[in-house]
Design an enzyme around this catalytic site. Structure first.
Site, mmCIF file in Angstrom:
data_model
loop_
_atom_site.group_PDB
_atom_site.id
_atom_site.type_symbol
_atom_site.label_atom_id
_atom_site.label_comp_id
_atom_site.label_asym_id
_atom_site.label_seq_id
_atom_site.Cartn_x
_atom_site.Cartn_y
_atom_site.Cartn_z
ATOM 1 N N HIS A 150 0.804 -1.299 -0.077
ATOM 2 C CA HIS A 150 -0.143 -0.003 0.026
ATOM 3 C C HIS A 150 0.768 1.204 0.074
ATOM 4 O O HIS A 150 1.827 1.156 0.759
ATOM 5 C CB HIS A 150 -1.078 0.126 1.329
ATOM 6 C CG HIS A 150 -2.024 0.809 1.069
ATOM 7 N ND1 HIS A 150 -1.963 2.215 1.410
ATOM 8 C CD2 HIS A 150 -3.247 0.664 0.528
ATOM 9 C CE1 HIS A 150 -3.276 2.630 1.088
ATOM 10 N NE2 HIS A 150 -4.036 1.965 0.448
ATOM 11 N N ASP A 161 -7.802 -5.708 0.317
ATOM 12 C CA ASP A 161 -8.464 -6.722 -0.869
ATOM 13 C C ASP A 161 -7.763 -7.890 -1.030
ATOM 14 O O ASP A 161 -8.611 -8.996 -1.469
ATOM 15 C CB ASP A 161 -7.922 -5.794 -2.242
ATOM 16 C CG ASP A 161 -8.686 -4.601 -2.295
ATOM 17 O OD1 ASP A 161 -9.782 -4.369 -2.027
ATOM 18 O OD2 ASP A 161 -8.060 -3.489 -2.847
#
Ligand code: CMC
Length: 436
Positions: free
Chosen positions: A313, A371
């Site tokens: 991320h 996710d």
């Protein structure tokens, strides 16, 4: 913005005069250096592709501490919101800044519920798409088309228009996503049923048919609601920045949100949930757990172009707090459905374990993101993989609207217009075609 006592001084080695730059403090998080007068005073721009060090706005909505793995909506930790509130309370919080009291909640839920149906004409618009179109292609079109259907809420500078557009978008997104799904499978659309919860209603529109009703299961509805809460906002990510930039031109709210949907589609952003599940299916097909080592080797090889989807991320350099909550939901859903021995889930757990211990991932602080798990949960619930990102867009709509409203209400708001470092040809003359 709170001015800081500290000032930054920019100096140049060519003898140009120094420039003092003011600093502002956030309530938490890094201070910012105000460079707005830099160009006027020095004739120079700053250079920051990918916004690695640039705050594009000030905001009161969402705070992320990527090193701690902390996410706050309006100051409330995501863990508390995910366990004590439902999605519509979270929407209220993001839009209006405070959690609703019971009367405010009742009134808000009634307002949203009142707008769940879409203009009947929209189904004819939907019919123009191929049945095998990707749901995100369809959603980009449908959300953009809302500006052609709801003319009384298209003035972005009118707070009443923005308010009604906000309620319409939040209310209608589940209906549109479910319609997009029904269209691809050739089933009749199911109208919303307003005595169900927001998530329950969405699941019924997805899974009921005119011949057989769908009774929402509490555990699965809670899981879907949590997916919505965890995806509701995430400060100035790519799609939110897209919505702000698009809205900064004064375009209508539906067009700005459609731009956000389009941006979210990419596999580096919202499309990662679909990509993560496709990746797991690929590994499963090619030998499963036994082949993880080989796959990880490919991921580590920069020339392979293979990434471990659902990992890493831009902001979180620690465990994504949303991933922890989604992991918990994943267990609840698989227990409820008796799927704990599901090979895909086992594969995901093994992949996570290996990646978390591997020096490549440890050194780069690559942890699972939301996710990685949301795909497994949605697949278990029965959501087809290509629809995952459309569900993300449904959930993120409230964040986009809250951010758009904040921008329009900010007295410092200007049309977004980044500058560039030009490295192309200098001025030259066009030669007649025969001489080129
Ligand atoms: N697999 C393998 N290597 C990775 C990955 C990954 N998923 N993510 C980052 N890296 C490596 C990258 O190659 C780089 O290595 P090096 O320093 O040797 O060049 C290093 O880690 C730093 O990565 P970066 O590309 O500079 O990081 P970024 O901030 O530009 O990218 C990201 C962040 C999310 C685009 C990236 O981690 C990624 O592509 N992840 C997979 C896609 C994904 O799961 N996205 C969902 C994000 S969460 C949902 C959302 O909020 O939208």
């Amino acid at each position: 913005m709170i001015p800081s006592d500290v000032k930054a001084t920019l100096s140049f080695s060519d003898g140009s005069p120094n420039m003092d730059l003011p600093l502002y403090k956030g309530t938490i998080g890094p201070d910012v250096i105000d460079i707005r007068k830099l160009y006027a005073q020095t004739g120079k721009f700053t250079y920051d592709p990918g916004f690695l060090s640039t705050a594009s706005c000030n905001s009161t909505i969402t705070y992320i501490d990527g090193d701690k793995g902390e996410l706050l909506y309006r100051g409330y930790p995501i863990e508390q919101l995910a366990t004590s509130c439902d999605y519509l309370e979270t929407c209220y919080l993001l839009l209006y800044g405070e959690l609703p009291n019971p009367a405010q909640k009742e009134e808000f839920v009634a307002r949203v519920t009142n707008h769940t149906m879409v203009n009947e004409q929209m189904q004819f618009f939907l019919r123009g798409f191929r049945r095998d179109a990707h749901p995100m292609a369809v959603m980009t079109g449908l959300v953009g088309a809302m500006s052609a259907f709801y003319h009384d809420s298209t003035d972005i500078n009118n707070p009443e228009h923005r308010e009604i557009a906000a309620i319409r978008l939040i209310a209608k997104m589940p209906t549109l996503v479910a319609m997009a799904y029904k269209y691809t499978v050739g089933q009749p659309y199911i109208y919303p049923k307003n005595d169900l919860s927001y998530a329950g209603n969405f699941m019924r529109m997805m899974f009921a048919t005119p011949c057989e009703d769908y009774k929402p299961n509490d555990v699965l509805v809670r899981a879907m609601d949590r997916i919505f809460i965890l995806h509701a906002d995430h400060e100035q990510n790519a799609s939110t920045s897209t919505v702000r930039l698009c809205g900064s031109s004064g375009t209508n709210p539906f067009a700005a949100i459609a731009a956000g949907v389009a941006c979210l589609w990419g596999p580096a952003h919202g499309g990662a949930n679909e990509a993560a599940l496709n990746m797991l299916e690929d590994i499963q097909r090619n030998g499963g757990v036994a082949k993880i080592g080989e796959f990880i080797k490919q991921v580590k090889d920069k020339n392979s172009g293979v990434k471990l989807m659902g990992f890493g991320h831009r902001v979180y350099k620690n465990y994504d707090p949303r991933a922890k909550l989604m992991r918990e939901t994943c267990h609840e859903v698989l227990d409820e459905l008796g799927l704990h021995n599901d090979p895909m889930f086992k594969l995901a757990m093994e992949l996570e374990k290996i990646a978390l211990e591997d020096e490549y991932f440890v050194a780069r602080k690559l942890y699972p993101n939301v996710d990685f798990y949301s795909g497994i949960v949605q697949r278990a619930i029965g959501i087809p993989v290509p629809l995952f990102t459309a569900i993300f867009s449904l959930a993120r709509t409230v964040g986009w609207i809250a951010q758009l409203n904040e921008m329009i209400g900010d007295p410092e708001y200007k049309i977004g217009r980044p500058r560039q470092l030009y490295v192309g040809a200098t001025a030259r003359n066009v030669k007649p075609i025969g001489e080129r």
